[in-house]
Design a protein around this motif. Structure first.
Motif, PDB file in Angstrom:
ATOM      1  N   PRO A  80       0.854  -1.188   0.000  1.00 43.10           N
ATOM      2  CA  PRO A  80       0.000   0.000   0.000  1.00 43.10           C
ATOM      3  C   PRO A  80       0.891   1.240   0.000  1.00 43.10           C
ATOM      4  CG  PRO A  80      -0.712  -1.569   1.672  1.00 43.10           C
ATOM      5  CD  PRO A  80       0.614  -2.046   1.165  1.00 43.10           C
ATOM      6  N   TRP A  81       0.519   2.256  -0.763  1.00 40.93           N
ATOM      7  CA  TRP A  81       1.293   3.496  -0.813  1.00 40.93           C
ATOM      8  C   TRP A  81       1.448   4.022   0.614  1.00 40.93           C
ATOM      9  CZ3 TRP A  81       4.770   5.969  -3.332  1.00 40.93           C
ATOM     10  CH2 TRP A  81       5.000   7.328  -3.098  1.00 40.93           C
ATOM     11  N   PRO A  82       2.694   4.216   1.093  1.00 40.88           N
ATOM     12  CA  PRO A  82       2.919   4.484   2.515  1.00 40.88           C
ATOM     13  C   PRO A  82       2.909   5.940   2.963  1.00 40.88           C
ATOM     14  CG  PRO A  82       5.010   4.137   1.415  1.00 40.88           C
ATOM     15  CD  PRO A  82       3.925   3.941   0.375  1.00 40.88           C
ATOM     16  N   ARG A  83       2.686   6.891   2.057  1.00 40.81           N
ATOM     17  CA  ARG A  83       2.813   8.297   2.448  1.00 40.81           C
ATOM     18  C   ARG A  83       1.468   9.014   2.433  1.00 40.81           C
ATOM     19  NH1 ARG A  83       7.243   6.763  -0.485  1.00 40.81           N
ATOM     20  NH2 ARG A  83       9.241   7.076   0.554  1.00 40.81           N
ATOM     21  N   GLU A  84       1.460  10.181   3.050  1.00 40.08           N
ATOM     22  CA  GLU A  84       0.241  10.987   3.097  1.00 40.08           C
ATOM     23  C   GLU A  84      -0.029  11.697   1.771  1.00 40.08           C
ATOM     24  OE1 GLU A  84      -2.136  11.156   5.495  1.00 40.08           O
ATOM     25  OE2 GLU A  84      -0.980   9.481   6.305  1.00 40.08           O
ATOM     26  N   TRP A  85       1.006  11.942   0.989  1.00 44.10           N
ATOM     27  CA  TRP A  85       0.847  12.575  -0.321  1.00 44.10           C
ATOM     28  C   TRP A  85       0.871  11.478  -1.392  1.00 44.10           C
ATOM     29  CZ3 TRP A  85       4.832  11.704  -3.719  1.00 44.10           C
ATOM     30  CH2 TRP A  85       6.046  11.288  -3.167  1.00 44.10           C
ATOM     31  N   GLY A  86       0.501  11.825  -2.588  1.00 47.71           N
ATOM     32  CA  GLY A  86       0.555  10.851  -3.683  1.00 47.71           C
ATOM     33  C   GLY A  86      -0.691   9.991  -3.758  1.00 47.71           C
ATOM     34  N   PRO A  87      -0.565   8.790  -4.307  1.00 48.32           N
ATOM     35  CA  PRO A  87      -1.736   7.941  -4.566  1.00 48.32           C
ATOM     36  C   PRO A  87      -2.216   7.182  -3.324  1.00 48.32           C
ATOM     37  CG  PRO A  87       0.232   6.838  -5.324  1.00 48.32           C
ATOM     38  CD  PRO A  87       0.665   8.203  -4.848  1.00 48.32           C
ATOM     39  N   VAL A 126      -2.549  -1.019 -10.073  1.00 51.80           N
ATOM     40  CA  VAL A 126      -1.347  -0.659  -9.322  1.00 51.80           C
ATOM     41  C   VAL A 126      -0.777   0.634  -9.887  1.00 51.80           C
ATOM     42  CG1 VAL A 126      -0.741  -3.025  -8.669  1.00 51.80           C
ATOM     43  CG2 VAL A 126       0.147  -2.058 -10.809  1.00 51.80           C
ATOM     44  N   VAL A 127       0.048   1.270  -9.071  1.00 48.27           N
ATOM     45  CA  VAL A 127       0.786   2.457  -9.499  1.00 48.27           C
ATOM     46  C   VAL A 127       2.273   2.216  -9.268  1.00 48.27           C
ATOM     47  CG1 VAL A 127      -1.110   4.063  -9.024  1.00 48.27           C
ATOM     48  CG2 VAL A 127       0.613   3.612  -7.253  1.00 48.27           C
ATOM     49  N   ALA A 128       3.084   2.942 -10.016  1.00 51.19           N
ATOM     50  CA  ALA A 128       4.534   2.970  -9.784  1.00 51.19           C
ATOM     51  C   ALA A 128       4.924   4.438  -9.721  1.00 51.19           C
ATOM     52  CB  ALA A 128       5.289   2.260 -10.903  1.00 51.19           C
ATOM     53  N   MET A 129       5.589   4.810  -8.644  1.00 52.07           N
ATOM     54  CA  MET A 129       6.028   6.185  -8.446  1.00 52.07           C
ATOM     55  C   MET A 129       7.511   6.251  -8.792  1.00 52.07           C
ATOM     56  SD  MET A 129       3.230   7.595  -7.459  1.00 52.07           S
ATOM     57  CE  MET A 129       3.477   9.055  -6.467  1.00 52.07           C
TER      58      MET A 129
END
Length: 168
Positions: A80-87, A126-129
């Motif tokens: 899971p995306w771990p940050r408060e910003w982004g996806p 899914v996403v890739a940053m």
């Protein structure tokens, strides 16, 4: 001409893998788009522990990547995306590979296995940053069939990044 991808194996990271990741990623070239300098061992100890929890909870994680001889060469997987910003709320796929293994197809092979495993859990996309200057990772997203969904500026480094997306 398409070349055959190498054999790669993925496993849930062990306690010992924290030491292997620390060693394999202790290269400024590897860390160029991840803060620029090698991380402390404690970072990898926490990261491998978190990935074991993700595997138990979600059925996927950032797995330790092994070459055909069983040597640790990096990691790839999803979380899971771990940050408060982004996806926020989306599942991120990602990878990191030791420098001497670059350009051999390991990440593409491992990322394809990752997509199969994540798809099997029922995740719809899914996403890739990716840092906008990271041409190697951008090439992997293209080989996976991902499309650029948006650009962003990271909160921590004010660098331009790309968010790639793939429906599973």
């Amino acid at each position: 001409m398409n070349r055959a991808l190498p054999v790669v194996h993925l496993r849930v990271p062990t306690d010992e893998d924290a030491f292997a990741w620390h060693r394999v990623f202790a290269d400024p070239d590897v860390m160029e788009f991840h803060g620029g300098k090698p991380a402390e061992l404690s970072f990898y100890e926490e990261l491998t522990a978190r990935q074991r929890r993700h595997d138990a909870e979600y059925g996927f994680c950032f797995w330790t990547m092994l070459d055909e001889e069983g040597k640790v060469i990096g990691f790839t997987g999803a979380q899971p995306w771990p940050r408060e910003w982004g996806p926020k709320g989306e599942i991120e796929i990602g990878w990191r590979l030791g420098r001497k293994h670059w350009g051999k197809g390991y990440v593409t092979a491992a990322a394809r296995i990752t997509l199969e495993r994540v798809r099997a859990t029922g995740v719809p996309s899914v996403v890739a940053m990716v840092n906008s200057r990271n041409e190697r990772s951008i090439a992997v997203t293209r080989r996976l069939g991902m499309e650029l969904a948006e650009t962003f500026t990271t909160e921590t480094s004010d660098q331009l990044g790309h968010c790639y997306r793939l429906a599973l």
